[in-house]
Motif scaffolding. Structure first.
Motif, PDB file in Angstrom:
ATOM      1  N   LEU A  38      -7.227   7.870 -15.274  1.00 25.44           N
ATOM      2  CA  LEU A  38      -6.314   8.738 -16.023  1.00 25.44           C
ATOM      3  C   LEU A  38      -7.098   9.670 -16.935  1.00 25.44           C
ATOM      4  N   ARG A  39      -8.165   9.169 -17.519  1.00 24.20           N
ATOM      5  CA  ARG A  39      -9.039  10.004 -18.350  1.00 24.20           C
ATOM      6  C   ARG A  39      -9.582  11.188 -17.552  1.00 24.20           C
ATOM      7  N   GLN A  40     -10.046  10.913 -16.327  1.00 25.41           N
ATOM      8  CA  GLN A  40     -10.612  11.985 -15.517  1.00 25.41           C
ATOM      9  C   GLN A  40      -9.542  12.999 -15.121  1.00 25.41           C
ATOM     10  N   LEU A  41      -8.337  12.529 -14.855  1.00 28.12           N
ATOM     11  CA  LEU A  41      -7.245  13.446 -14.535  1.00 28.12           C
ATOM     12  C   LEU A  41      -6.931  14.338 -15.730  1.00 28.12           C
ATOM     13  N   MET A  42      -6.953  13.762 -16.938  1.00 26.80           N
ATOM     14  CA  MET A  42      -6.675  14.552 -18.139  1.00 26.80           C
ATOM     15  C   MET A  42      -7.767  15.596 -18.372  1.00 26.80           C
ATOM     16  N   ILE A  43      -9.015  15.223 -18.145  1.00 29.02           N
ATOM     17  CA  ILE A  43     -10.119  16.174 -18.306  1.00 29.02           C
ATOM     18  C   ILE A  43      -9.941  17.348 -17.332  1.00 29.02           C
ATOM     19  N   ALA A  99       0.759  21.549  -0.814  1.00 29.78           N
ATOM     20  CA  ALA A  99       0.240  22.483  -1.804  1.00 29.78           C
ATOM     21  C   ALA A  99       1.350  23.216  -2.543  1.00 29.78           C
ATOM     22  N   SER A 100       2.541  23.294  -1.935  1.00 30.42           N
ATOM     23  CA  SER A 100       3.637  24.038  -2.551  1.00 30.42           C
ATOM     24  C   SER A 100       4.562  23.161  -3.380  1.00 30.42           C
ATOM     25  N   ASN A 101       4.412  21.852  -3.285  1.00 29.32           N
ATOM     26  CA  ASN A 101       5.340  20.954  -3.976  1.00 29.32           C
ATOM     27  C   ASN A 101       4.625  19.634  -4.280  1.00 29.32           C
ATOM     28  N   ARG A 102       4.456  19.349  -5.581  1.00 29.03           N
ATOM     29  CA  ARG A 102       3.723  18.134  -5.954  1.00 29.03           C
ATOM     30  C   ARG A 102       4.475  16.873  -5.524  1.00 29.03           C
ATOM     31  N   TRP A 103       5.826  16.886  -5.635  1.00 26.10           N
ATOM     32  CA  TRP A 103       6.582  15.703  -5.237  1.00 26.10           C
ATOM     33  C   TRP A 103       6.459  15.451  -3.734  1.00 26.10           C
ATOM     34  N   VAL A 115     -15.378  18.836  -9.610  1.00 28.87           N
ATOM     35  CA  VAL A 115     -14.704  18.423  -8.377  1.00 28.87           C
ATOM     36  C   VAL A 115     -15.517  17.340  -7.670  1.00 28.87           C
ATOM     37  N   TYR A 116     -16.821  17.544  -7.589  1.00 32.61           N
ATOM     38  CA  TYR A 116     -17.689  16.547  -6.960  1.00 32.61           C
ATOM     39  C   TYR A 116     -17.545  15.215  -7.672  1.00 32.61           C
ATOM     40  N   ASN A 117     -17.532  15.237  -9.007  1.00 28.38           N
ATOM     41  CA  ASN A 117     -17.416  14.009  -9.776  1.00 28.38           C
ATOM     42  C   ASN A 117     -16.065  13.335  -9.558  1.00 28.38           C
ATOM     43  N   ASN A 118     -14.987  14.123  -9.494  1.00 26.51           N
ATOM     44  CA  ASN A 118     -13.664  13.562  -9.241  1.00 26.51           C
ATOM     45  C   ASN A 118     -13.610  12.842  -7.900  1.00 26.51           C
ATOM     46  N   ALA A 167      -1.566  15.659  -5.515  1.00 27.00           N
ATOM     47  CA  ALA A 167      -0.900  14.620  -6.310  1.00 27.00           C
ATOM     48  C   ALA A 167      -1.727  14.194  -7.508  1.00 27.00           C
ATOM     49  N   LEU A 168      -3.048  14.198  -7.385  1.00 30.99           N
ATOM     50  CA  LEU A 168      -3.888  13.661  -8.451  1.00 30.99           C
ATOM     51  C   LEU A 168      -4.447  14.727  -9.392  1.00 30.99           C
ATOM     52  N   PHE A 169      -4.749  15.916  -8.871  1.00 30.51           N
ATOM     53  CA  PHE A 169      -5.532  16.858  -9.674  1.00 30.51           C
ATOM     54  C   PHE A 169      -4.864  18.213  -9.917  1.00 30.51           C
ATOM     55  N   ASP A 170      -3.650  18.437  -9.412  1.00 30.53           N
ATOM     56  CA  ASP A 170      -3.025  19.754  -9.516  1.00 30.53           C
ATOM     57  C   ASP A 170      -2.172  19.848 -10.785  1.00 30.53           C
ATOM     58  N   TYR A 171      -2.824  19.837 -11.939  1.00 29.61           N
ATOM     59  CA  TYR A 171      -2.121  19.855 -13.212  1.00 29.61           C
ATOM     60  C   TYR A 171      -2.827  20.790 -14.191  1.00 29.61           C
ATOM     61  N   GLY A 172      -2.066  21.288 -15.169  1.00 28.79           N
ATOM     62  CA  GLY A 172      -2.640  22.022 -16.283  1.00 28.79           C
ATOM     63  C   GLY A 172      -3.501  23.183 -15.848  1.00 28.79           C
ATOM     64  N   ALA A 173      -4.710  23.220 -16.414  1.00 32.73           N
ATOM     65  CA  ALA A 173      -5.635  24.317 -16.123  1.00 32.73           C
ATOM     66  C   ALA A 173      -6.120  24.296 -14.679  1.00 32.73           C
TER      67      ALA A 173
END
Length: 572
Positions: free
Chosen positions: A65-70, A526-530, A316-319, A387-393
């Motif tokens: 969760l920390r990595q997703l927030m970063i 890619a067009s819908n997170r759900w 991205v590599y680290n994720n 689902a995991l990384f398409d958030y925020g910035a």
């Protein structure tokens, strides 16, 4: 897991410290005549394992969760890459100075002194902690002075704004080196005194603080993509200061447990009584092992930092590497943890046929159990990335992650098998041969990564680095098997290849069915997170079910044994 930062392509799995040369002294050094040895650590093995398992599960969850927030806070490009690079620098300096030596040398020595010394190793541990505090503090001061040069070493030929950002973050993150070293040593002290709860749960404090830091950053500045020259001093202070605060709180969280186990620290400067020559001799080969990996990481991060524009770079590599390590940690480390004591006991008794049988069984089991996860990573790479990384910035930029995940899927099983073979050497115990084998392995990895860098555009660079990893893991397993054979005999190559063939057929079948399901499902992830979550859930279930059915049909023993065990437990 303290956030899942990528450190080494051949990093030791969590929770499984390798025995070192001389580790057999733990059990053979008698207590000094006329003294009372310290009491054995309390708690059953099952109880300690349950505590460690629960702590590890929560730690991995909060670390992910920390990595997703970063990622959501910084995005997957320039600023996120700069943060990842700045964070890797103290991690690698720590590994170079203390990390591998701590797990392979200091823990066995602390256990031996606790059994042998009249005071239960109290004075020896105080000396060691005093020396470590002074050494780590000095290392931090030197690293802070050298921060601009460290940036050049790891960040490559990026523009001045990028390098300035890495350096600015490094000034706040380099003290992590001190707290990481002290935390690791305190953990070793607690473990040798039978206390496992605090070391397993303390990293969760770190993860929670960093998650809160990301929340504060988003609250103050928003989750928008910015460029390095837009990172103000306030942004850098919040980001770097919060990350440093997390590891400091993790270290402080161990202090109450030290008092609970009866350890009191006071300064001791008679370092000659530590037997530094012995520590140096025992840790020399592990130091070489870490040094070679450090060289590989310097090359890797220099290449990754060459990406331009919206291409996958260090973050991205680290994720993706974190996803690979999660599967490895949950499945392969559990198998290695179960096999390592058996192989160690067999090696100690000279029962090398039993050791070879365990190694063969472990190789087949790791391959059979990890195969469906690898298929899911490859087939479901797009929806997993969304689902995991398409958030925020990072919103709308998941396309840079999925190709890296596809290649990482090919590296998962070779990585796990190479780790198992390395632990076979440590079980004997032998740290020399893994260190020597690591030299050509890292050379192969670096050579392939440089070739990929020269041949491919930067848009495929991170995926190309994973190709280098996968080939080097295969090389590590093959070379290790070659040098193990004269020492332990045949490891059942024919049986391993038969299992590999059946697993390959089952995996290919699951892949075809999974691809068909992905085509039949409506819309695009890619067009819908759900929709991405639905595709991951449905696709994962179909792939897992298909693989299981084919594995039972093909009579893959390692899978049928697991199914039989589950049925028996459900029957009870």
């Amino acid at each position: 897991m303290a956030g899942g930062l990528y450190r080494s392509a051949n990093a030791m799995p969590e929770g499984v410290p390798p025995p070192a040369d001389g580790a057999m002294l733990i059990s053979t050094t008698p207590a000094i005549e006329g003294t009372n040895p310290p009491p054995e650590p309390g708690g059953s093995a099952a109880g300690n394992s349950a505590i460690m398992a629960a702590g590890s599960l929560v730690s991995r969850g909060t670390g992910f969760l920390r990595q997703l927030m970063i990622t959501a806070t910084l995005g997957t490009f320039a600023v996120g890459n700069a943060y990842t690079t700045a964070q890797i620098i103290p991690g690698m300096v720590y590994e170079f100075l203390l990390g591998g030596i701590l797990t392979s040398v200091l823990v066995p020595v602390l256990v031996r002194r606790r059994k042998a010394d009249p005071d239960g190793g109290q004075a020896y541990t105080q000396r060691l902690l005093s020396l470590a505090v002074l050494t780590l503090a000095g290392a931090v001061l030197l690293a802070l002075v050298a921060a601009p040069w460290l940036t050049v070493i790891y960040a490559g030929r990026q523009d001045s704004d990028y390098q300035d950002l890495v350096t600015g973050l490094s000034y706040l993150l380099l003290p992590i080196l001190f707290f990481s070293g002290v935390s690791a040593l305190l953990t070793a002290i607690l473990n040798t005194r039978g206390h496992f709860a605090a070391p397993m749960w303390a990293p969760i404090l770190n993860n929670v603080v960093v998650i809160a830091t990301c929340g504060l950053y988003i609250g103050l500045y928003g989750a928008t993509l910015v460029q390095p020259d837009q990172m103000s001093a306030g942004r850098i202070l919040v980001l770097g200061g919060g990350t440093l605060l997390g590891i400091a709180i993790q270290t402080a969280g161990l202090l109450p447990a030290l008092r609970k186990v009866g350890f009191r620290w006071r300064w001791r400067f008679d370092f000659r009584a530590l037997g530094l020559r012995e520590l140096g001799r025992l840790g020399g080969w592990m130091f070489c092992y870490v040094a070679v990996n450090s060289f590989g990481l310097i090359v890797l991060f220099n290449l990754l930092n060459e990406v331009k524009g919206k291409s996958a770079g260090p973050l991205v590599y680290n994720n993706v590497f974190l996803l690979l390590m999660m599967a490895h940690g949950i499945i392969a480390v559990s198998i290695i943890t179960a096999l390592l004591p058996r192989m160690s006991a067999a090696a100690a008794d000279g029962r090398y046929e039993d050791m070879a049988a365990d190694l063969s069984r472990g190789t087949r089991t790791v391959t059979a159990v990890l195969a469906p996860i690898a298929v899911c990573y490859a087939v479901l790479a797009d929806p997993i990335a969304v689902a995991l990384f398409d958030y925020g910035a990072a919103r709308g930029e998941s396309g840079s992650t999925s190709p890296v995940l596809v290649v990482a899927a090919l590296a998962l099983i070779p990585f796990a098998v190479s780790q198992l073979f390395t632990f076979a050497f440590w079980a004997m115990p032998d740290t020399r041969m893994p260190a020597l084998i690591n030299v050509p392995v890292v050379a192969v990895r670096v050579l392939l990564q440089v070739i990929v860098f020269a041949a491919l555009s930067t848009s495929f660079l991170a995926a190309g680095m994973m190709i280098g990893n996968a080939v080097s893991y295969i090389a590590a397993a093959v070379i290790s098997a070659w040098f193990l054979r004269p020492r332990i005999g045949q490891i059942g190559v024919a049986a391993i290849l038969r299992t590999f063939g059946r697993v390959l057929i089952a995996a290919l079948g699951a892949t075809l069915v999974g691809l068909l399901v992905m085509v039949l499902l409506p819309g695009e992830a890619a067009s819908n997170r759900w929709l991405a979550f639905v595709e991951v859930a449905v696709g994962g279930a179909v792939i897992g079910g298909t693989y299981l059915g084919l594995a039972l049909l093909l009579r893959i023993r390692e899978i049928t044994d697991v199914v039989t065990m589950v049925r028996r437990r459900l029957g009870r």
